[in-house]
Motif scaffolding. Sequence first.
Motif, PDB file in Angstrom:
ATOM      1  N   UNK A  41      44.898  27.639  32.156  1.00  0.00           N
ATOM      2  CA  UNK A  41      43.930  28.704  31.916  1.00  0.00           C
ATOM      3  C   UNK A  41      42.508  28.346  32.360  1.00  0.00           C
ATOM      4  N   UNK A  43      39.896  27.072  35.935  1.00  0.00           N
ATOM      5  CA  UNK A  43      39.773  27.231  37.366  1.00  0.00           C
ATOM      6  C   UNK A  43      40.283  25.991  38.105  1.00  0.00           C
ATOM      7  N   UNK A  44      40.712  26.147  39.366  1.00  0.00           N
ATOM      8  CA  UNK A  44      41.081  24.970  40.162  1.00  0.00           C
ATOM      9  C   UNK A  44      39.853  24.111  40.436  1.00  0.00           C
TER      10      UNK A  44
ATOM     11  N   UNK B  35      39.535  35.622  44.613  1.00  0.00           N
ATOM     12  CA  UNK B  35      40.974  35.468  44.534  1.00  0.00           C
ATOM     13  C   UNK B  35      41.475  36.079  43.226  1.00  0.00           C
ATOM     14  N   UNK B  37      44.871  35.448  40.557  1.00  0.00           N
ATOM     15  CA  UNK B  37      45.995  34.572  40.266  1.00  0.00           C
ATOM     16  C   UNK B  37      46.827  35.228  39.182  1.00  0.00           C
ATOM     17  N   UNK B  88      44.060  36.882  36.515  1.00  0.00           N
ATOM     18  CA  UNK B  88      42.955  35.940  36.387  1.00  0.00           C
ATOM     19  C   UNK B  88      42.201  35.987  37.713  1.00  0.00           C
ATOM     20  N   UNK B  90      39.252  34.752  40.229  1.00  0.00           N
ATOM     21  CA  UNK B  90      38.469  33.552  40.515  1.00  0.00           C
ATOM     22  C   UNK B  90      37.555  33.779  41.704  1.00  0.00           C
ATOM     23  N   UNK B 110      39.257  36.919  33.068  1.00  0.00           N
ATOM     24  CA  UNK B 110      40.603  37.440  32.769  1.00  0.00           C
ATOM     25  C   UNK B 110      40.477  38.931  32.514  1.00  0.00           C
TER      26      UNK B 110
END
Lengths: 109, 114
Positions: A41, A43-44, B35, B37, B88, B90, B110
């Motif tokens: 949950x 971010x990368x 992005x 996800x 989600x 980003x 979210x």
Amino acid sequence: RKEVEQDPGPFNVPEGATVAFNCTYSNSASQSFFWYRQDCRKEPKLLMSVYSSGNEDGRFTAQLNRASQYISLLIRDSKLSDSATYLCVVNGRGQNFVFGPGTRLSVLP
Amino acid sequence: DGGITQSPKYLFRKEGQNVTLSCEQNLNHDAMYWYRQDPGQGLRLIYYSQIVNDFQKGDIAEGYSVSREKKESFPLTVTSAQKNPTAFYLCASSISGHANQPQHFGDGTRLSIL
């Protein structure tokens, strides 16, 4: 065939183990390769870039095999804090990044 | 501190409503990206911008719109035409749009349907 493929796992390994992930890509013209880690949950976050000659950052080693179109990530002496999903990232057609679906790692005490 | 700020952290959308997700960066990066996800899936590119006042569609742009009026800001609007917006989201940025530059991410928004 998907542009970037990874073994989804999960990989469940004991602390101290060595674990390796592979990632294959379909675009032979790709020139940039990265490993990211993503906690649940969150971010990368960039873990490391992958260079042609291979590169190492502490316990982490990344390698590139252009002929076979795969990159790998090796983690030595696994820690509990290494538990995460590891994303392989390759630049695709038109220079945009393509993210693999990720490989989940659980390091067990 | 330098970084990428996304807001809100959680957002709920009613049927037929447009909502806008904010993304601001103070890294002086030229390129910015959005992005989405979905659970158990990789990131998919919605839109990207390599320079102010210019942006390009990604792989899944339908039902979304963006603007890039300022270098530091790249808001994303999820329109009512996006029938499955729960995901989600980003935002990322990189020094330039060149492929050898890694992308750095905000902490995400979210979005859920009420």
